[in-house]
Enzyme design. Structure first.
Site, mmCIF file in Angstrom:
data_model
loop_
_atom_site.group_PDB
_atom_site.id
_atom_site.type_symbol
_atom_site.label_atom_id
_atom_site.label_comp_id
_atom_site.label_asym_id
_atom_site.label_seq_id
_atom_site.Cartn_x
_atom_site.Cartn_y
_atom_site.Cartn_z
ATOM 1 C CG HIS A 143 -6.347 -0.117 -8.116
ATOM 2 N ND1 HIS A 143 -7.142 1.060 -8.098
ATOM 3 C CD2 HIS A 143 -6.121 -0.541 -6.700
ATOM 4 C CE1 HIS A 143 -7.071 1.574 -6.774
ATOM 5 N NE2 HIS A 143 -6.589 0.580 -6.035
ATOM 6 C CG HIS A 180 -2.366 0.439 0.777
ATOM 7 N ND1 HIS A 180 -2.757 1.935 1.320
ATOM 8 C CD2 HIS A 180 -3.429 0.098 0.239
ATOM 9 C CE1 HIS A 180 -3.925 1.884 0.982
ATOM 10 N NE2 HIS A 180 -4.343 1.121 0.230
#
Length: 384
Positions: free
Chosen positions: A288, A188
């Protein structure tokens, strides 16, 4: 020749999405999802500027030319806001074109390379917890691939205990679901270069499917160094917005899976080009998509025509979707029915989904979602 673009509407809808409705003079409606999570107001303004100053009154037919004009027509270009605005408009134009010809977008892009695309399911939340129980539940529900955050916030150089905790979480998931299930681990962008090297080495015995965004995109130059420390495939790309952003990681040869976002990286037109570039470098694609149904439908259209599409992220039950979920805005939710860890390609025209306009309008309002700002124990800002 189709009608002209005569009207558009933008809807901010929960949990954190922005939908675009574009209408032509002959009554064809196309939908797009132009949003930067946490910056919906800003992207909304960019969409209005592009439509009001350029697209209104024009034919929707020349999608490539419209894309080039929206991108190159301004002296300043690229970045998350402009590319997300272009992305949502591009999705809507492809939706219109598919509906005009009565064909899915993927047929207009050359036809399918597959019948379905594998999907993965998020577990564990922002600060990962209960991951083993959640993983077991999702596998029992039919998913064959999962993704979890590796850690909560980390210091630039953190303790052995922080590494041990991350390893223990992954080990618990692996023990819970066995070796037949793939597990992606998302760093992340929270992890510094030295910690990324340590974490990758420590997680390797549990064989994650990939480690995602091991460092922030502004540090992509260190990905080759991280790759030398592990055999785990490296994934990145959700915060990269054009083929020019991806060019350097392809050239460096250190990324195995790219993750462009169909609502951030210029839409269907641009991500198809990025996917083709990736194929030439033997790099897989896993778009994504922690977003809504329009973004997901757009992803699947590109997955359908990309031989190197590996797996698709989707946001059903993701930890952000506390007030509304991806299926709530569809008139027919069965189009995204997941079976055996896959979703079939939609066969309807355009994006292949039927938006419930009445529900969209009922839910639309001022959606003020922003990501949390995390801080370290000393008060300094931490990466979220």
């Amino acid at each position: 020749m189709s009608g002209r673009i005569v009207d558009y509407e933008l809807y901010e809808v929960p949990p954190r999405w922005l939908f675009l409705r574009v209408e032509t003079s002959d009554g064809v409606v196309g939908w797009g999802e132009p949003v930067v999570e946490g910056r919906a107001h800003t992207v909304r303004t960019a969409v209005e500027e592009l439509l009001d100053t350029y697209l209104l009154g024009k034919s929707p037919d020349s999608i490539e030319d419209h894309w080039q004009t929206m991108y190159r027509g301004g002296f300043y270009r690229g970045g998350p806001v402009l590319m997300s605005a272009i992305a949502g408009i591009d999705q809507a134009l492809w939706d219109i074109k598919g509906k005009r010809f009565g064909a899915p977008v993927y047929d207009l892009l050359g036809g399918t390379t597959r019948d379905r695309i594998r999907v993965y399911q998020w577990v564990g939340g922002d600060r990962p917890n209960r991951v083993a129980d959640a993983a077991r539940e999702k596998v029992d529900a039919g998913f064959t691939a999962l993704k979890m955050n590796a850690t909560a916030e980390l210091r630039r150089v953190d303790s052995p205990a922080a590494i041990d905790e991350a390893v223990a979480r992954l080990a618990a998931v692996r023990d819970a679901v066995g070796n037949e299930v793939d597990i992606g681990v998302d760093f992340h962008g929270r992890v510094s270069k030295p910690m990324a090297k340590r974490l990758a080495k420590a997680l390797e015995p549990h064989e994650p499917m990939f480690i995602e965004e091991p460092v922030l995109p502004e540090h992509n130059d260190v990905l080759p160094e991280i790759a030398r420390h592990t055999t785990i495939p490296i994934a990145t790309g959700e915060r990269m917005f054009s083929r020019w952003d991806f060019k350097e990681v392809f050239r460096a040869g250190s990324v195995d899976v790219i993750q462009p976002d169909l609502s951030h990286a210029g839409g269907i037109t641009e991500v198809k080009k990025i996917a083709d570039m990736a194929e030439a470098y033997d790099v897989a694609m896993a778009p994504h998509c922690p977003l809504g149904p329009i973004a997901l439908a757009s992803c699947i259209q590109v997955d359908a025509v990309s031989p190197n599409a590996l797996i698709q992220e989707q946001s059903l039950d993701i930890h952000y979707n506390e007030t509304s979920d991806v299926l709530d805005y569809l008139a027919d939710a069965s189009v995204f029915e997941y079976r055996d860890g896959y979703v079939d390609l939609p066969d309807g025209p355009g994006l292949g989904i039927d938006i419930d306009e009445e529900h969209v309008r009922a839910k639309a309002g001022n959606v003020d979602w922003h990501n949390p700002v995390w801080r370290h124990e000393d008060g300094s800002v931490a990466e979220w």
